[in-house]
Structure formats: structure tokens, C-alpha cells
Design a protein around this motif. Structure first.
Motif, PDB file in Angstrom:
ATOM      1  N   MET A 133      15.615  25.487  40.660  1.00 27.64           N
ATOM      2  CA  MET A 133      16.785  26.345  41.171  1.00 27.64           C
ATOM      3  C   MET A 133      17.931  26.488  40.114  1.00 27.64           C
ATOM      4  N   GLN A 134      18.564  27.742  40.253  1.00 26.44           N
ATOM      5  CA  GLN A 134      19.520  27.939  39.268  1.00 26.44           C
ATOM      6  C   GLN A 134      20.614  28.430  40.212  1.00 26.44           C
ATOM      7  N   PHE A 135      22.113  28.061  39.937  1.00 30.08           N
ATOM      8  CA  PHE A 135      23.139  28.465  40.358  1.00 30.08           C
ATOM      9  C   PHE A 135      23.815  29.406  39.031  1.00 30.08           C
ATOM     10  N   ASN A 136      24.092  30.635  39.199  1.00 32.67           N
ATOM     11  CA  ASN A 136      24.371  31.432  38.160  1.00 32.67           C
ATOM     12  C   ASN A 136      25.835  31.315  37.964  1.00 32.67           C
ATOM     13  N   VAL A 174      33.459  29.055  33.833  1.00 34.72           N
ATOM     14  CA  VAL A 174      32.207  29.056  34.977  1.00 34.72           C
ATOM     15  C   VAL A 174      31.106  28.450  34.644  1.00 34.72           C
ATOM     16  N   TYR A 175      30.516  27.796  35.430  1.00 37.55           N
ATOM     17  CA  TYR A 175      29.227  26.858  35.002  1.00 37.55           C
ATOM     18  C   TYR A 175      27.847  27.487  35.476  1.00 37.55           C
ATOM     19  N   VAL A 176      26.827  27.487  34.648  1.00 39.02           N
ATOM     20  CA  VAL A 176      25.400  27.808  35.128  1.00 39.02           C
ATOM     21  C   VAL A 176      24.914  26.380  35.553  1.00 39.02           C
ATOM     22  N   MET A 177      24.240  26.089  36.766  1.00 41.64           N
ATOM     23  CA  MET A 177      23.571  24.900  36.866  1.00 41.64           C
ATOM     24  C   MET A 177      22.427  25.007  37.320  1.00 41.64           C
TER      25      MET A 177
END
Lengths: 182, 182
Positions: A133-136, A174-177
Motif C-alpha cells: 500500500m502506498q500513500f503518495n 510532503v512524504y511518500v509512505m
């Protein structure tokens, strides 16, 4: 509190939450003036799984009619407190990685609803056989969300310098998680 | 070779390149079976700037008609060799960061066209006052592209583990690349 797939009957409640969250302009990179139509088209897009969190039915009641022969009306007091979407983050060769987005009504925050939605989401992502799973786009000032994602096994795998113009704080990172689901 | 904004007359040529690139399935996370309509809707989406690279006009000719009184026909030999899009990567508070996508016809590769398109794109992004540019999804096996972006000042700012299912190589990493334009 119950989390279930959203139906068309939830559209008004979802729009109320969506509008409240996006108008604040500090957690999503969406047009704060987005129309109801565009918002719901986004939240119910083809290929997107949409869920709502609904209050327990404790508040349900029955309106007893004055005429004893008339049918009583059930008053549904269940309120939609939050909503989330789960979808493939990319198409084609990228469709095994999920993406998700969460929105909680301002009146229902700080009660663990975000965590309940996130855990439900991870469980659904497993069920739908996503591999990660990715949070952009996790805005670095959204510390409550970042702590929650880290607690649930997500890592910051990328930093986008000054990628968000915060309404109060100016340009912030901003982070990519990302998290494996295997 | 000339790079210019795309027009409706370029749609057939763009679709030919798009289809060729996406059907290969090794550089874009898009459905390899995407329809012409969906592909062109994506490449010409509202808010997206679309450009093409066109061969020089050296090949233009004139078809001389048999009747000396008839009008000769100009034969346009200019061929579209590549195309790119430039757009905001996000909306709202994220709209100052550009995103771009590039496609070059297989027959025109290894001739510096990618670099010419990329340099044109950076110049356009400056002109349009974007403050940074982000590539969300650079597949780690696409080494020619990665070298080119690094050469042009982009950095790998994030790694998405096994986020792309490569048609030959299986699950491979994907990079997020980023460059300030200030």
C-alpha cells in the motif's frame, strides 16, 4: 461504530465530510472549491472501493403516529462519521499496489476513528490481494496521520521538498509512505 | 526536428506512439490494452499541456498533377517522432509542482530525442512558473530514462519496493524523482 461499503444513500453525508476536509486545504492537494459532482465522481470512481463509518444504532427511534392504525416510522439516527477509499495506485504493471484516502468528520476526530478506518482498510487490502500500500502525498505537517501510518507499519520512503503550499505554514515537505502487505 | 504544442491533427500520430509504448508494458503503469479514446483523453486531459516532436520539413514534396491546369498537392512528409505532456502533479496546494510524461516512437530512439523533449519540457515548466518537477513512477529497469533525468538534475527521492510487475523481469522497484526549478 460500523464500517461498511458506501451506497448511493451515503452520498450526501460523504459530500459533507469531503467538503469540510478539502475546504480546510491543509491535508489534501485537491481544489478547495471542488464541486459536489467532481468530488463524488472522484470518491466513487470506477475501480475505487468506497467505505463509510457509521455510528451505532443506539440513537434509532420510532415515531409513533397519532392514529393508532397508522404505521410507525423508524427514525434512523445513524450518522456517517468518516469515509475512506481503497483502489489500485496505478494501472497495468502497477495495479498490485493499493492506494487509500481517508476523511473523518471534524466532529468525530480524536476518538480513534482514523485508526479503525485504517485497520479496516489494511484488512480489505489483504482480502483484495494487494501486495503493498502506498500513500503518495502525506503532508509533513499532518503529524497525527504520519504517526498513525508509522504505527501501522508504513515507512516514509520518499520526501518531496516544499511540494505543498500550506494555507498557514507556506511551502512544506510532503512524504511518500509505503508498506508491504506480504 | 521541431517541438511544438500538439493539435487535433496530431491525434492519430500520438495514438500510434502511445499504443506502441504502452503495449510493450515495461515503462508505464497503464493498461496495455487501453483504448484510443481513453489514451487520448489522458494525453489531452484538461489542464495538461501536450507537445509533439516533428521531423524537419526536408521530406516535404509536391505531387505534380497530370493535367497542367490542376493544382499541385503538397505532400507533408513531416512525421511525429515523440510526444510529451506537462501538467500540475497535484491540485490545490500541490499545483506548483509539475509532472511530465514522455513517449518516443521506437523507430526514433537512441538519437537524443528524449533529451530534446526533456529540455524543452523543463524550459516550458519554467515559463509556466512551476517551482519543481516530479516523476511519480520511474521504473528502475528503465535505466536510459533514469540516467537522462539524473543528468538533467533530477534526484531519486523515493524508492517503492517491488511496485512494478515487469513483463520479463517480475516485480521490480520504482523510483520517485524530483527536481527543484528555482
Amino acid at each position: 461504530m460500523k464500517i461498511r461499503p458506501a451506497t448511493d444513500a451515503d452520498r450526501d453525508a460523504i459530500w459533507n465530510i469531503f467538503h469540510e476536509v478539502v475546504a480546510a486545504g491543509d491535508t489534501y492537494a485537491l481544489d478547495p472549491n471542488i464541486s459536489r459532482e467532481d468530488a463524488l465522481a472522484y470518491w466513487f470512481a470506477p475501480g475505487t472501493h468506497t467505505y463509510v463509518a457509521e455510528e451505532d444504532a443506539a440513537g434509532d427511534g420510532v415515531a409513533v403516529p397519532e392514529k393508532p392504525t397508522a404505521c410507525p416510522t423508524i427514525i434512523r439516527a445513524r450518522q456517517i462519521l468518516g469515509t475512506y477509499i481503497l483502489r489500485p495506485n496505478q494501472l497495468g504493471g502497477g495495479s498490485h499496489v493499493a492506494n487509500a484516502g481517508f476523511m473523518v468528520s471534524a466532529s468525530a476526530r480524536r476518538q480513534g476513528l482514523g485508526r479503525a478506518l485504517a485497520e479496516h482498510c489494511l484488512s480489505e487490502a489483504h482480502r483484495l490481494r494487494f501486495r503493498a500500500m502506498q500513500f503518495n502525498y502525506v503532508i509533513s505537517t499532518n503529524t497525527a496521520a504520519i504517526r498513525l501510518w508509522q504505527d501501522l507499519g508504513f515507512e516514509i520512503v520518499g520526501t518531496l521538498a516544499s511540494a505543498f503550499r500550506h494555507p498557514d505554514k507556506g511551502y512544506v515537505d510532503v512524504y511518500v509512505m509505503y508498506r508491504s502487505l506480504l
